[in-house]
Scaffold this motif. Sequence first.
Motif, PDB file in Angstrom:
ATOM      1  N   GLU A  30       6.876  -6.120   2.636  1.00 54.46           N
ATOM      2  CA  GLU A  30       6.141  -4.907   2.266  1.00 54.46           C
ATOM      3  C   GLU A  30       6.436  -3.741   3.220  1.00 54.46           C
ATOM      4  O   GLU A  30       6.026  -2.612   2.974  1.00 54.46           O
ATOM      5  CB  GLU A  30       4.635  -5.189   2.180  1.00 54.46           C
TER       6      GLU A  30
ATOM      7  N   ALA B 267       6.997  -4.989 -15.738  1.00 53.77           N
ATOM      8  CA  ALA B 267       7.103  -6.252 -14.987  1.00 53.77           C
ATOM      9  C   ALA B 267       8.170  -6.049 -13.919  1.00 53.77           C
ATOM     10  O   ALA B 267       9.290  -5.661 -14.230  1.00 53.77           O
ATOM     11  CB  ALA B 267       7.489  -7.401 -15.922  1.00 53.77           C
ATOM     12  N   TYR B 268       7.812  -6.278 -12.671  1.00 52.39           N
ATOM     13  CA  TYR B 268       8.775  -6.025 -11.583  1.00 52.39           C
ATOM     14  C   TYR B 268       8.624  -7.093 -10.504  1.00 52.39           C
ATOM     15  O   TYR B 268       7.834  -8.020 -10.643  1.00 52.39           O
ATOM     16  CB  TYR B 268       8.592  -4.596 -11.034  1.00 52.39           C
ATOM     17  N   ASP B 269       9.416  -6.941  -9.441  1.00 52.02           N
ATOM     18  CA  ASP B 269       9.412  -7.905  -8.330  1.00 52.02           C
ATOM     19  C   ASP B 269       9.603  -9.329  -8.861  1.00 52.02           C
ATOM     20  O   ASP B 269       8.859 -10.243  -8.525  1.00 52.02           O
ATOM     21  CB  ASP B 269       8.108  -7.787  -7.517  1.00 52.02           C
TER      22      ASP B 269
ATOM     23  N   ASN C  14       8.703 -14.729  -6.320  1.00 51.56           N
ATOM     24  CA  ASN C  14       8.035 -16.024  -6.491  1.00 51.56           C
ATOM     25  C   ASN C  14       9.026 -17.186  -6.390  1.00 51.56           C
ATOM     26  O   ASN C  14       8.686 -18.275  -5.923  1.00 51.56           O
ATOM     27  CB  ASN C  14       7.308 -16.055  -7.837  1.00 51.56           C
TER      28      ASN C  14
ATOM     29  N   SER D 234       8.321 -13.274 -18.204  1.00 49.89           N
ATOM     30  CA  SER D 234       7.290 -13.115 -17.176  1.00 49.89           C
ATOM     31  C   SER D 234       5.919 -12.938 -17.833  1.00 49.89           C
ATOM     32  O   SER D 234       4.935 -13.575 -17.424  1.00 49.89           O
ATOM     33  CB  SER D 234       7.649 -11.912 -16.301  1.00 49.89           C
TER      34      SER D 234
ATOM     35  N   GLY E 240       7.686 -15.753 -12.610  1.00 52.70           N
ATOM     36  CA  GLY E 240       7.558 -14.800 -11.511  1.00 52.70           C
ATOM     37  C   GLY E 240       7.353 -13.405 -12.045  1.00 52.70           C
ATOM     38  O   GLY E 240       7.300 -13.174 -13.253  1.00 52.70           O
ATOM     39  N   GLY E 241       7.216 -12.461 -11.131  1.00 49.66           N
ATOM     40  CA  GLY E 241       7.046 -11.061 -11.498  1.00 49.66           C
ATOM     41  C   GLY E 241       5.602 -10.615 -11.367  1.00 49.66           C
ATOM     42  O   GLY E 241       4.667 -11.420 -11.405  1.00 49.66           O
ATOM     43  N   VAL E 242       5.465  -9.312 -11.185  1.00 52.03           N
ATOM     44  CA  VAL E 242       4.152  -8.673 -11.136  1.00 52.03           C
ATOM     45  C   VAL E 242       4.095  -7.756 -12.348  1.00 52.03           C
ATOM     46  O   VAL E 242       5.041  -7.009 -12.599  1.00 52.03           O
ATOM     47  CB  VAL E 242       4.023  -7.817  -9.848  1.00 52.03           C
ATOM     48  N   VAL E 243       2.996  -7.846 -13.122  1.00 50.02           N
ATOM     49  CA  VAL E 243       2.893  -7.004 -14.317  1.00 50.02           C
ATOM     50  C   VAL E 243       1.820  -5.935 -14.075  1.00 50.02           C
ATOM     51  O   VAL E 243       0.705  -6.255 -13.657  1.00 50.02           O
ATOM     52  CB  VAL E 243       2.539  -7.832 -15.566  1.00 50.02           C
ATOM     53  N   VAL E 244       2.196  -4.663 -14.285  1.00 49.18           N
ATOM     54  CA  VAL E 244       1.211  -3.571 -14.142  1.00 49.18           C
ATOM     55  C   VAL E 244       1.119  -2.786 -15.436  1.00 49.18           C
ATOM     56  O   VAL E 244       2.132  -2.489 -16.072  1.00 49.18           O
ATOM     57  CB  VAL E 244       1.572  -2.574 -13.012  1.00 49.18           C
TER      58      VAL E 244
END
Length: 372
Positions: free
Chosen positions: A64, A136-138, A142, A346, A366-370
């Motif tokens: 980060e 969906a990113y990053d 994971n 994802s 995996g992934g982060v969803v915003v």
Amino acid sequence: MEKIRTAIGLMSGTSMDGIDVALLRTDGRAVVERGPSLGVAYEPAFRDRLKLALEQAKIITRREQRPGELASIERELTLRHAIAVREFLAANALDASAIDVIGFHGQTVLHRPDEALTVQIGDGALLARETGIPVAYDLRANDMVHGGQGAPLVPVYHAALAVNVADATLPVCFVNIGGISNLTYIGADGVIVGYDSGPGNTLIDQWVETHAGVPFDQGGMIASEGRVIQDLADRYLNSPVFTVEKRRSLDRNDFPAPSGADAELADGARTLAYVAAASIIKSSGHLPVRPTLYVICGGGRLNRVLMQDLKDLAQSQGAKVIAAEEAGFNGDSMEAEAWAYLAVRSLDGLPLTFPGTTGVRAPVSGGVVVKP
Ligand SMILES: Nc1ncnc2c1ncn2[C@@H]1O[C@H](COP(=O)(O)OP(=O)(O)OP(=O)(O)O)[C@@H](O)[C@H]1O
Ligand SMILES: CC(=O)N[C@H]1[C@@H]2OC[C@@H](O2)[C@@H](O)[C@@H]1O[C@H](C)C(=O)O
């Protein structure tokens, strides 16, 4: 029947040449309908900003962290992606409401798989706000948490393409020649093996930029005037990367650029094109079975010298090399399509990576969803 979604994939790869945008309609499983694509080039001043980001990222120890100008470069990069999405939608008469999700790769600024550290800059929440579309990113993080290398991620998409479109030709090996090259083997039994195969265009780009002031060797024109310097080629091809038992993912910095004393311009470009081709064939020795068909995507397929070397080396093993287009695919947009496919997987919590691709302990999503 699974829900079919409309997704946009965004890729800014290790070559740092621009943003690839592609549309895909998919259920994240077997259904894959490829749509239009667009390449948006970075101008030299922004490429310099990304090179600065790579330098400044070297001191990162926690993912980060954003030392130096990284935070502002991350914002600039994200806003450029938002503009690319808007251009893409306008060019194809699409409204943002027609898109279910964007798969956002961001820009890799540091990749140290042995330290379980990979950093892609790109602000998913900002992109969602700017475009009005869920993001969906990053998608790599994971995998690393579960013991994987965090790359490559495209194999699951290559497998979907192979099974759906090219099933008559299994086993097949997809090779992406970007900044670094990576390959995916799909066996007749459906087994998937993937890893980074070696240097791709980065060494060529660095060489011609330093010695000719051009960003890449268009069509392999410079290389076509030179000859292979075997000692220099061997310096790369003897790298332990090719002999370690467990193949790993690679970072731009794993292969240092040659110095001006090593060669003159054309011989250097010729030798590095050969290195890119020979690395792929050398790496394919780790596959369960030597492939008989290689399908090539990524910018390296446009370097005619590199492609001819690859064809010659493959032919000596009885294998055939074709560009993605000859198999009915788009070699420029395949990675962006893959990020659209991965974004849908994802959303559904489906695995992105497998023990045979990243070395992850068990298949993981995996992934982060915003949401906007
Ligand atoms: N016409 C061309 N002739 C020769 N080489 C080309 C041509 N067009 C692109 N390339 C090469 O391809 C590179 C870009 O390839 P690509 O877009 O596949 O890489 P990337 O997606 O950035 O990388 P990666 O797959 O490693 O993430 C350029 O930097 C250049 O070296
Ligand atoms: C850490 C990272 O960004 N790796 C990239 C890079 O560029 C090519 C190769 O190295 C591949 O492993 C990966 O990208 C592709 C898209 C992937 O993950 O499949």
